[in-house]
Design an enzyme around this catalytic site. Structure first.
Site, PDB file in Angstrom:
ATOM      1  N   GLY A 237       7.382  -2.403  75.570  1.00 34.05           N
ATOM      2  CA  GLY A 237       8.383  -1.958  76.536  1.00 34.05           C
ATOM      3  C   GLY A 237       9.652  -2.795  76.496  1.00 34.05           C
ATOM      4  O   GLY A 237      10.724  -2.308  76.866  1.00 34.05           O
TER       5      GLY A 237
ATOM      6  N   GLU B 106      11.634  -1.278  73.829  1.00 37.27           N
ATOM      7  CA  GLU B 106      12.111   0.024  74.332  1.00 37.27           C
ATOM      8  C   GLU B 106      13.267  -0.144  75.315  1.00 37.27           C
ATOM      9  O   GLU B 106      14.240   0.622  75.281  1.00 37.27           O
ATOM     10  CB  GLU B 106      10.945   0.776  74.985  1.00 37.27           C
ATOM     11  CG  GLU B 106       9.901   1.192  73.956  1.00 37.27           C
ATOM     12  CD  GLU B 106       8.646   1.787  74.578  1.00 37.27           C
ATOM     13  OE1 GLU B 106       8.020   1.107  75.421  1.00 37.27           O
ATOM     14  OE2 GLU B 106       8.293   2.913  74.224  1.00 37.27           O
TER      15      GLU B 106
ATOM     16  N   GLU C 191       1.950  -1.571  70.689  1.00 34.01           N
ATOM     17  CA  GLU C 191       1.035  -0.827  71.568  1.00 34.01           C
ATOM     18  C   GLU C 191      -0.245  -0.402  70.854  1.00 34.01           C
ATOM     19  O   GLU C 191      -1.316  -0.336  71.461  1.00 34.01           O
ATOM     20  CB  GLU C 191       1.732   0.415  72.143  1.00 34.01           C
ATOM     21  CG  GLU C 191       2.801   0.118  73.179  1.00 34.01           C
ATOM     22  CD  GLU C 191       4.186  -0.135  72.596  1.00 34.01           C
ATOM     23  OE1 GLU C 191       4.294  -0.299  71.358  1.00 34.01           O
ATOM     24  OE2 GLU C 191       5.145  -0.182  73.379  1.00 34.01           O
TER      25      GLU C 191
END
Ligand code: HXC
Length: 262
Positions: A112, A115, A135
């Site tokens: 994340g 991201e 992930e």
């Protein structure tokens, strides 16, 4: 002025620039829900602040953000994730904020964190930054746009390789592949570079900057023909702004434009 936050630091280091620094050092800026609530609040306030023209988002030298908070997320059930729209609020920066956001990435930008860095409009990094979408190692996949934004930025084959292996990549590689716009030797230079860029953007007409961001972002959604048509409509619209008259008149009169931001 912004309220004081528990998991963020905020400041106004240059003209027209708001700086948000993720500040959860004990967890390497892991992106918990409380952190995101604060981040969204700060972004929304800066976006609404007329004195602000651009926003810089950074972390620490050690970590931009080491990902979503794994400890918070590990026991979530499908129905809680789906029913509660888990991480829906992560999209605010990309889809609600209209002013340019620049990410200045040092240290870990994993999962994340990577991201979030990619949701920014422009990414700067230092060469020692560590990016990755790990992930797959946790039994899941990217959930905050990684599979889409990484693929659009660096191409399918490389993005597929990274997402299916979970391998890290460096700041130097991020810049070579076009994921980051610039790479710097040190974290300090990276943040300073991002602030200088933000100040430059903030020195232009806010109306024109807003339109520029909107049309570039549309290129990610539309085919070339529709995209060019959309661009032209927005371009035509700017002839209704005061700043178009101010900018072009100043050029013709060999003066510096004084933007009205209208
Ligand atoms: C919760 C985290 C965390 C995370 C680090 N910490 N990353 N806590 N969520 N994502 C915590 C550690 O548990 C530890 O807490 C403290 O931060 C320091 O981390 P260490 O592991 O001790 O540091 P180090 O040995 O230097 O290793 C750094 C690291 C490693 C390589 C970055 O922490 C790591 O692998 N983190 C997880 C990276 C990751 O898998 N990210 C993707 C998450 S999934 P304690 O209490 O022990 O001191 C994801 C999905 C996104 O992001 C999908 C959309 C939401």
């Amino acid at each position: 002025d912004l309220p004081s936050y528990e998991l963020l630091k905020t400041s106004f280091p240059k003209n027209g620039v708001g700086l948000i620094t993720l500040n959860r050092p004990k967890a390497l800026n892991a992106l918990s829900s409380p952190l995101f609530l604060e981040l969204n609040d700060a972004l929304k306030r800066l976006d609404a602040d007329k004195s602000i023209g651009a926003i810089v988002l950074t972390g620490s030298e050690r970590a931009f953000a080491a990902g979503a908070d794994i400890k918070e997320m590990k026991d979530i059930t499908f129905s809680e994730a789906y029913g509660g729209d888990f991480i829906e609020m992560w999209s605010n920066m990309a889809f609600q904020i209209k002013k340019p956001v620049i990410s200045a990435v040092n240290g870990y930008a994993l999962g994340g964190g990577c991201e979030l860095a990619m949701m920014a409009d422009i990414m700067y990094c230092s060469k020692g930054a560590t990016f990755g979408q790990p992930e797959i190692k946790l039994g899941v996949i990217p959930g905050a746009g990684g599979s889409q934004r990484l693929t659009k930025a660096i191409g399918k084959s490389k993005a597929m390789e990274l997402i299916l292996t979970g391998d890290n990549f460096s700041g130097t590689q991020a810049e070579q592949w076009g994921l980051a716009a610039k790479v710097f030797e040190t974290p300090e230079e990276c943040v300073n570079g991002a602030l200088t860029l933000a100040e430059k953007i903030a020195s232009y007409s806010r109306i024109a900057v807003k339109a520029g961001k909107e049309v570039v972002n549309k290129s990610q959604e539309l085919g070339v023909r529709e995209g060019v048509e959309f661009e032209r409509r927005v371009f035509h619209g700017l002839f209704g702004s005061k700043d178009q008259k101010i900018g072009m008149t100043a050029f013709a009169e060999k003066k510096k434009p004084e933007w009205s931001h209208e």
